[in-house]
Design an enzyme around this catalytic site. Structure first.
Site, PDB file in Angstrom:
ATOM      1  N   TYR A   1      -0.675  17.701 -14.011  1.00  0.00           N
ATOM      2  CA  TYR A   1      -0.332  17.083 -12.721  1.00  0.00           C
ATOM      3  C   TYR A   1      -0.344  15.544 -12.840  1.00  0.00           C
ATOM      4  CZ  TYR A   1      -0.526  15.227  -8.105  1.00  0.00           C
ATOM      5  OH  TYR A   1      -0.240  14.471  -6.996  1.00  0.00           O
TER       6      TYR A   1
ATOM      7  N   ASP B   1       2.547   2.090  -4.423  1.00  0.00           N
ATOM      8  CA  ASP B   1       1.262   2.773  -4.633  1.00  0.00           C
ATOM      9  C   ASP B   1       0.147   1.871  -5.171  1.00  0.00           C
ATOM     10  OD1 ASP B   1      -0.196   5.268  -4.473  1.00  0.00           O
ATOM     11  OD2 ASP B   1      -0.119   5.396  -6.654  1.00  0.00           O
TER      12      ASP B   1
ATOM     13  N   CYS C   1      -0.458   9.266   3.122  1.00  0.00           N
ATOM     14  CA  CYS C   1      -0.560   8.730   4.492  1.00  0.00           C
ATOM     15  C   CYS C   1       0.579   7.754   4.787  1.00  0.00           C
ATOM     16  CB  CYS C   1      -1.888   8.028   4.698  1.00  0.00           C
ATOM     17  SG  CYS C   1      -3.275   9.150   4.835  1.00  0.00           S
TER      18      CYS C   1
ATOM     19  N   HIS D   1      -5.127   0.212  -4.505  1.00  0.00           N
ATOM     20  CA  HIS D   1      -4.262   1.347  -4.155  1.00  0.00           C
ATOM     21  C   HIS D   1      -3.385   0.911  -2.982  1.00  0.00           C
ATOM     22  CE1 HIS D   1      -4.106   5.897  -2.908  1.00  0.00           C
ATOM     23  NE2 HIS D   1      -3.102   5.579  -3.698  1.00  0.00           N
TER      24      HIS D   1
ATOM     25  N   ARG E   1       6.559  16.808  -5.417  1.00  0.00           N
ATOM     26  CA  ARG E   1       6.793  15.393  -5.710  1.00  0.00           C
ATOM     27  C   ARG E   1       8.169  15.153  -6.293  1.00  0.00           C
ATOM     28  NH1 ARG E   1       2.205  11.600  -5.108  1.00  0.00           N
ATOM     29  NH2 ARG E   1       0.535  12.920  -4.329  1.00  0.00           N
TER      30      ARG E   1
ATOM     31  N   SER F   1      -3.980   8.621  -0.043  1.00  0.00           N
ATOM     32  CA  SER F   1      -2.850   9.367  -0.577  1.00  0.00           C
ATOM     33  C   SER F   1      -2.180  10.193   0.520  1.00  0.00           C
ATOM     34  CB  SER F   1      -3.344  10.310  -1.676  1.00  0.00           C
ATOM     35  OG  SER F   1      -4.115   9.586  -2.605  1.00  0.00           O
TER      36      SER F   1
ATOM     37  N   ARG G   1      -4.470  16.232  -7.635  1.00  0.00           N
ATOM     38  CA  ARG G   1      -5.602  15.647  -8.342  1.00  0.00           C
ATOM     39  C   ARG G   1      -6.838  16.497  -8.083  1.00  0.00           C
ATOM     40  NH1 ARG G   1      -7.161  11.785  -5.986  1.00  0.00           N
ATOM     41  NH2 ARG G   1      -5.594  11.494  -4.373  1.00  0.00           N
TER      42      ARG G   1
ATOM     43  N   LYS H   1      -3.159   6.413 -12.068  1.00  0.00           N
ATOM     44  CA  LYS H   1      -4.473   6.333 -11.436  1.00  0.00           C
ATOM     45  C   LYS H   1      -5.562   5.959 -12.448  1.00  0.00           C
ATOM     46  CE  LYS H   1      -2.727   7.665  -7.527  1.00  0.00           C
ATOM     47  NZ  LYS H   1      -2.517   6.676  -6.464  1.00  0.00           N
TER      48      LYS H   1
END
Ligand code: OXD
Ligand code: MN
Length: 582
Positions: free
Chosen positions: A196, A274, A249, A225, A365, A247, A68, A205
């Site tokens: 992306y 998420d 974590c 989130h 990813r 993000s 991002r 998002k």
């Protein structure tokens, strides 16, 4: 039946972007397979080993388009103060003009795909509709995995008429000509110059969090989130937890935790990894649905040891992005095995040379449907979602933050969420490993002024006595030699057990200025082989360091000026006062 507004908008977008063809997506398996074939031919996808990884593909992105780009992400509200000091802002008229200039002719020679989708379970009263127009087949295939995409969405759009409009083009992929623009007042997104996930899969998002949080404030709910998990306890009941971490974590790993053998009778059910949309129900509890249908997970660090459910899911029907590949076509990333296998090809298609950096990109990813998870919750499609007993906040903190603490009440819990700080990760471009304030892990995702967002959170306090209890966790404490002090992963269940105990009025704790900390014996550590002082260290606070932390938080709060809710300033003052022994 066609939705007139949709047709008119598609016509307008086509006039601007000038695609060669327009394809209306129905979401069928045939359509998906055709898309995959188109991408195999164009080189956008590479087939992986069909024996070890049936129906799995590798996508290599442009090397400057791997995360991002927060500095190119804008909230375009009529009034700047509504976007707040933590968002980039542009006047909506200027923003439209600027991006439309980039969209002009951007789809020449390409196909424009019309992608209708639903965020939320199909029958959910909380579901939200959207249509993404994109020239990227990779985005279409990913949206089919990540959302309920296709005919059912189109039917609902025809019936209800309201939907989020998302226009996306990969443009020329140049970061110089990349923008991710949100127009919450128009329920519109325009994203150009990136393929992306977080920039281009607009349901995630952009819709579910940035526009979602805007809608949530107006309609009285929360778009967060957060992962959502069910913890089944030995007596057979399942308690649900929602947790917000920045993000990369460990949300995905916590959402799929496998209890170690020592923790008999427990089982974790994944509802989401998420995003959580939470509504206050008549019973006074917050009920959460996962608006997504798939997982866009960080590959590095995922292994049989850290996340066996995820490993099982990505064994087939998965799109991998920017991972490395073995000579026999199997995906590989750092952490999958101790040593890299021989003759790897790196994420940029070069023969792997450690001198060039990692084999897989640190933010590589996998994209896979939730239904492939062996522990997918039976409540995954439940229209009203699941009742949340506890909310966890947390981040990556090598020092300071204890393993776990409980807030004193809702208002203090909002303060705890608003004060989250975390070391930055590879999920966004920029320096990795510096502590930044990331309230509720929403800093990059809150679609409006965060001070108003906190006021919105605080407003729930007066609405119910049955709200979730709020906790803070930190799995990432390190000792003086830089070793992690807590084993993490499956062993985190031991901390969840204390949390659930606390929700039921049990669990030993000491009240401190920052909240209730477990007594050193309150968390079961049998068999972990922790050093004698480890639990004491993980469950005590350094008052001086905390005073500095609160001052840093206060400094952050001053950015918000008049809109800053007094209740949070008062909480900061109270904590400081108590730390000083007052
Ligand atoms: C994500 C992120 O991809 O938070 O989920 O960046
Ligand atoms: Mn995320």
């Amino acid at each position: 039946m066609m939705n007139g507004e949709l047709q008119a908008w598609v016509d307008k977008a086509a006039k601007l972007t000038q695609p060669d063809r327009i394809h209306w997506c129905d979401g069928s398996q045939d359509e998906f397979e055709n898309l995959i074939n188109v991408m195999l031919k164009s080189g956008d996808l590479i087939a992986l080993n069909s024996e070890t990884h049936p129906n799995c593909h590798l996508h290599r992105s442009d090397s400057s388009d791997v995360a991002r780009t927060e500095h190119l992400t804008f909230i375009c509200t009529r009034s700047k103060v509504d976007a707040g000091p933590t968002n980039n802002w542009m006047d909506p008229e200027d923003a439209h003009r600027n991006v439309d200039a980039l969209f002009a002719g951007s789809m020449k020679g390409r196909t424009m795909y019309v992608v209708p989708y639903i965020m939320g379970p199909l029958q959910s009263p909380y579901a939200s509709l959207g249509v993404e127009l994109t020239d990227s087949p990779y985005v279409v295939a990913s949206m089919r995995i990540m959302t309920r995409m296709g005919q059912p969405a189109m039917e609902k759009i025809a019936q209800t008429g309201t939907f989020v409009k998302g226009l996306h083009s990969t443009g020329d992929l140049s970061p110089e000509r990349r923008f991710i623009m949100h127009f919450p007042e128009e329920r519109m997104i325009k994203s150009i110059g990136s393929g992306y996930g977080g920039n281009a899969l607009l349901g995630k998002k952009c819709h579910a969090l940035r526009l979602g949080s805007w809608d949530a404030r107006r309609e009285g709910w929360l778009a967060e989130h957060m992962l959502i998990v069910g913890v089944e306890v030995p007596t057979g009941e399942t308690h649900y937890i929602a947790a917000a971490f920045p993000s990369a974590c460990g949300k995905t790993n916590l959402a799929m935790l496998i209890p170690p053998a020592s923790q008999k009778g427990y089982k974790i059910w994944t509802v989401g990894d998420d995003i959580a949309w939470m509504h206050l129900a008549e019973d006074g509890r917050l009920w959460a649905v996962n608006p997504e249908a798939g997982i866009f997970g960080v590959a590095p660090g995922t292994s049989e040891q850290t996340n066996a459910y995820m490993m099982s899911a990505v064994q087939r029907d998965t799109i991998f992005t920017n991972v490395a590949v073995t000579p026999d076509g199997q995906p590989w990333w750092e952490g999958l095995s101790k040593e890299p296998p021989p003759q790897l090809t790196d994420w940029q298609g070069r023969s792997y040379d450690p001198g060039n950096g990692t084999a897989a990109h640190p933010n590589s990813r996998f994209t896979v449907t939730n239904s492939r998870l062996p522990n997918i919750s039976p409540e995954f499609e439940a229209p009203n979602g699941v009742p949340i007993s506890a909310i966890l906040f947390g981040g990556r903190r090598a020092s300071l933050a204890p393993l776990v603490f409980q807030s004193l009440n809702w208002e203090h819990g909002v303060f705890v969420g608003a004060s989250v700080g975390s070391e930055t990760t590879a999920a966004a471009t920029g320096k990795v490993g510096v502590v930044r304030r990331d309230p509720m892990a929403m800093l990059p995702f809150c679609g409006y002024n965060m001070a108003d967002y906190w006021s919105h959170w605080l407003s729930f306090g007066a609405k119910s006595d049955a709200l979730p209890k709020i906790f803070n966790v930190n799995w990432f404490r390190q000792d003086a030699d830089g070793n992690f002090m807590w084993p993490g992963f499956g062993e985190n269940l031991r901390v969840l057990r204390w949390i659930l105990d606390r929700c039921q009025g049990r669990g030993a704790a000491t009240r401190t200025p920052i909240g209730y900390l477990p007594t050193p014996e309150a968390i079961d550590t049998s068999g972990l082989g922790l050093g004698p002082d480890t639990m004491t260290e993980l469950t005590t606070i350094d008052k001086e360091a905390w005073l500095e932390e609160i001052e840093d938080i206060e400094g952050f709060f001053t950015k918000f000026g008049e809109r800053m809710p007094k209740a949070l300033l008062n909480q900061a003052a109270r904590v400081k006062n108590e730390l000083r022994g007052g």
